[in-house]
Design a protein around this motif. Structure first.
Motif, mmCIF file in Angstrom:
data_model
loop_
_atom_site.group_PDB
_atom_site.id
_atom_site.type_symbol
_atom_site.label_atom_id
_atom_site.label_comp_id
_atom_site.label_asym_id
_atom_site.label_seq_id
_atom_site.Cartn_x
_atom_site.Cartn_y
_atom_site.Cartn_z
ATOM 1 N N ARG A 13 36.624 54.920 53.680
ATOM 2 C CA ARG A 13 37.900 54.797 54.416
ATOM 3 C C ARG A 13 37.999 55.836 55.524
ATOM 4 N NH1 ARG A 13 37.331 51.789 49.745
ATOM 5 N NH2 ARG A 13 38.951 50.161 49.702
ATOM 6 N N THR A 35 35.913 54.488 58.418
ATOM 7 C CA THR A 35 36.630 53.446 59.163
ATOM 8 C C THR A 35 37.719 54.042 60.033
ATOM 9 O OG1 THR A 35 36.192 51.790 57.452
ATOM 10 C CG2 THR A 35 38.057 51.379 58.911
ATOM 11 N N GLU A 36 38.506 54.965 59.472
ATOM 12 C CA GLU A 36 39.616 55.576 60.219
ATOM 13 C C GLU A 36 39.097 56.387 61.402
ATOM 14 O OE1 GLU A 36 43.522 56.587 61.254
ATOM 15 O OE2 GLU A 36 42.861 55.111 59.765
ATOM 16 N N PRO A 91 42.227 52.221 46.569
ATOM 17 C CA PRO A 91 42.246 51.392 47.779
ATOM 18 C C PRO A 91 43.596 50.686 47.896
ATOM 19 C CG PRO A 91 40.210 51.068 46.558
ATOM 20 C CD PRO A 91 41.104 51.876 45.671
ATOM 21 N N ARG A 106 47.072 50.634 54.623
ATOM 22 C CA ARG A 106 47.190 51.726 55.584
ATOM 23 C C ARG A 106 48.572 51.630 56.225
ATOM 24 N NH1 ARG A 106 47.411 53.405 60.673
ATOM 25 N NH2 ARG A 106 46.045 55.103 61.418
ATOM 26 N N GLU A 113 43.383 54.675 52.121
ATOM 27 C CA GLU A 113 43.513 54.470 53.567
ATOM 28 C C GLU A 113 44.436 55.515 54.192
ATOM 29 O OE1 GLU A 113 41.842 50.798 51.897
ATOM 30 O OE2 GLU A 113 43.414 52.177 51.277
#
Length: 201
Positions: free
Chosen positions: A15, A18-19, A150, A153, A177
């Motif tokens: 995560r 990805t962020e 998980p 967001r 997230e």
């Protein structure tokens, strides 16, 4: 920024990856099985990867499957050995067990804390204590809520120092997230140099 992320394939690390990339950062995703392979206990290999990096993010925890794996505190020690050489600002994905539920009472020491997670929580607390003994280096340790899974967001979170945050119903929770959001916010605008803070809803 140029970011080296250790533990990029884990639940939290993925995560963070990805962020960070969604914000336009250039991330070298390193793990034992990921895009870039590295042994976090090899300071020489880490020094090579840290060349040209602005920030190091360590999303590693104690091994749950290998009884012969190094203790987390020893892995942290080797990581800092490399990061000190290159002067790279380092952020650690921490644990919640060392947060306090009352003055001087850690979450990990309460009767309600699950026995199955106690060994890794104690290793994380030991690693944090090691970091606190290291002076003259810009490290930040970010503890999640007691429950991190998980989820969605939202971009929303609260921060704490040493105290475990709970909501109105007494739950301590954050999605992986939004934990990643909080960590990347700290990467971009450092508010907790050489210290620990916690995040939760």
């Amino acid at each position: 920024m140029n970011i080296l992320l250790l533990g990029a394939t884990g639940m939290v690390g993925s995560r963070i990856l990805t962020e960070a990339r969604s914000r336009g950062h250039t991330v070298t995703a390193a793990s034992r099985h990921g895009e870039t392979r590295v042994d976090a206990n090899d300071p020489d290999a880490l020094r090579q990867l840290l060349a040209g990096q602005d920030v190091l993010i360590v999303a590693l925890g104690p091994s749950r499957t290998d009884p012969d794996a190094p203790r987390l505190v020893d892995t942290y020690r080797r990581i800092l050995e490399a990061a000190r050489t290159t002067g790279t600002r380092t952020l650690f994905v921490g644990g919640a067990g060392s947060l306090e539920v009352a003055p001087g009472v850690r979450l990990v020491d309460t009767p309600e804390f699950p026995d199955a997670y106690k060994p890794e929580a104690l290793q994380a607390a030991e690693a944090l204590a090691f970091l606190r003994g290291e002076e003259g280096f810009a490290w930040t340790y970010i503890s999640p809520a007691a429950d991190i899974q998980p989820g969605e967001r939202t971009g929303e979170y609260r921060t704490t120092g040493e105290e475990l945050l709970t909501d109105e119903g007494g739950r301590s929770y954050i999605s992986a997230e939004d934990y990643a959001v909080a960590l990347l916010d700290e990467v971009e605008i450092p508010r907790h140099p050489a210290g620990r803070f916690g995040v939760a809803y």
